[in-house]
Design an enzyme around this catalytic site. Sequence first.
Site, PDB file in Angstrom:
ATOM      1  N   GLY A  19       0.824  -1.135   0.039  1.00  0.00           N
ATOM      2  CA  GLY A  19       0.207   0.005   0.097  1.00  0.00           C
ATOM      3  C   GLY A  19       0.864   1.249  -0.214  1.00  0.00           C
ATOM      4  N   GLN A  20       0.332   2.429  -0.318  1.00  0.00           N
ATOM      5  CA  GLN A  20       0.822   3.662  -0.323  1.00  0.00           C
ATOM      6  C   GLN A  20       0.180   4.547   0.859  1.00  0.00           C
ATOM      7  OE1 GLN A  20       3.304   5.123  -2.804  1.00  0.00           O
ATOM      8  NE2 GLN A  20       3.342   6.536  -1.272  1.00  0.00           N
ATOM      9  N   GLY A  21       1.397   4.894   1.817  1.00  0.00           N
ATOM     10  CA  GLY A  21       0.783   5.799   2.766  1.00  0.00           C
ATOM     11  C   GLY A  21       1.250   7.459   2.614  1.00  0.00           C
ATOM     12  N   GLY A  24       5.428   7.314   2.759  1.00  0.00           N
ATOM     13  CA  GLY A  24       6.089   6.251   1.948  1.00  0.00           C
ATOM     14  C   GLY A  24       5.253   5.177   1.438  1.00  0.00           C
ATOM     15  N   LYS A  41       8.396  -0.509   4.953  1.00  0.00           N
ATOM     16  CA  LYS A  41       8.125   0.882   4.407  1.00  0.00           C
ATOM     17  C   LYS A  41       9.346   1.581   3.980  1.00  0.00           C
ATOM     18  CE  LYS A  41       4.951   3.662   6.105  1.00  0.00           C
ATOM     19  NZ  LYS A  41       3.962   4.705   6.658  1.00  0.00           N
ATOM     20  N   ASP A 140      -4.548   9.675  11.775  1.00  0.00           N
ATOM     21  CA  ASP A 140      -5.188   9.279  10.436  1.00  0.00           C
ATOM     22  C   ASP A 140      -5.991   7.994  10.648  1.00  0.00           C
ATOM     23  OD1 ASP A 140      -5.829   9.429   7.668  1.00  0.00           O
ATOM     24  OD2 ASP A 140      -3.995   8.444   7.139  1.00  0.00           O
TER      25      ASP A 140
END
Length: 400
Positions: A19-21, A24, A41, A140
């Site tokens: 996944g994309q955070g 990073g 990450k 978040d």
Amino acid sequence: MAEPFDDPLQRYQVMSRLGQGGSGTTFRGIDRATQRQVAIKVVSLRTLGDDWKRFDLFEREVAVLKTLSHPGIPRYIDSYASEGTGDYFLVMELVEGSPLGQHIVEQRRQTPTTLRDLFDQALAILEYLHSLSPPVIHRDIKPANLLVDPQGKLHLVDFGGVRLAASASGGSTMVGTFGYMAPEQLHGDSGPATDLYALGATIVALHAGAEADTLPHDGLHIDLAALDLPAELAPALQRMLEPDPKQRVRSVAEVRHALKPPALPSGSSGPNAKAAPRSRPVPAVSPEAEPLVPVDEIRQLARVPAPFSVLVWIFTALGAGIMTVFQVVLMPLVFHLVRHFSRRQSPQKRAELEGDLARVEQTVVQTRRSLSFVAGKTHPIRDSDDEQPRGKGSGRGSKH
């Protein structure tokens, strides 16, 4: 026996993307020393450009995860960098689970029992984070950052926006996701109450099977009355989702108190005893009480014939806008001042005042909705369509 690796670049093998955070990209990886799968990450200086705040958030995430130890939070394992490529790595425990965000994508609604279980597990994680010194604020929380493993255990992931509550006093970079962010996060403010707001929005979204920013709103409030929430969760969620942080719950303990079933009236006991009605932050207005303005008469303006309907449209559209500004901006301030100056009055007087304030708020909402209704019905373009008979498709409406 585990094989020794002096170079972490050789020890950890980056594999498929997870996944994309915000700070990073996270990949599935292999720890060659133990042959266990891990989560890695990666943030690359090559892709940062002038956005060094992302790197600051990454470093903060590494520093904070080193200090955390909770079964619902991925365990820190290692961190290292590649000087040649400018890549920085954070190695964590891999959580094998399904993100609750997938339930939103599939529009799957949670049962009240499952919802309460997820709620309780999430509160336990936040209770741990907020009890640290200084408190750790995730900033978040949303369905996509909550994973459920095959055993039904909840995990909070992606600490890329984490903040220590004592590290700043407002004015920091905005972190969060629209729909789940408390209003004050738009200005960079955060604390335990903002995490609780985000959790409340998450639970409501899981109940509705839709992202929080698509749910019906009434001003800054999520319209909880339109969502048919489980009765045992509604009072707590209502307090968690207060836009005004001064009116919102500020701790997990307050949320748990709001989740407790109401006490029975004195003298009532046994299976046939009726439970006392749940308390509300603002006393409900009696259905028989007359509104402060004749909202039914306002709606009758929708029947005004042309060309007067254009004037009605102008004034009602303007009035709806003014009422919206009053409801969202001025009314909370006025109510706060009234409550402040009446705090020394007797409990009975204050209860009567709360009832009056609730009646004013209800009237403002009804008036705004009525004005919006009339404005929609008298809009010049709608008039040209609505007044034509539905049949042969002739006349002015069919020419446009």
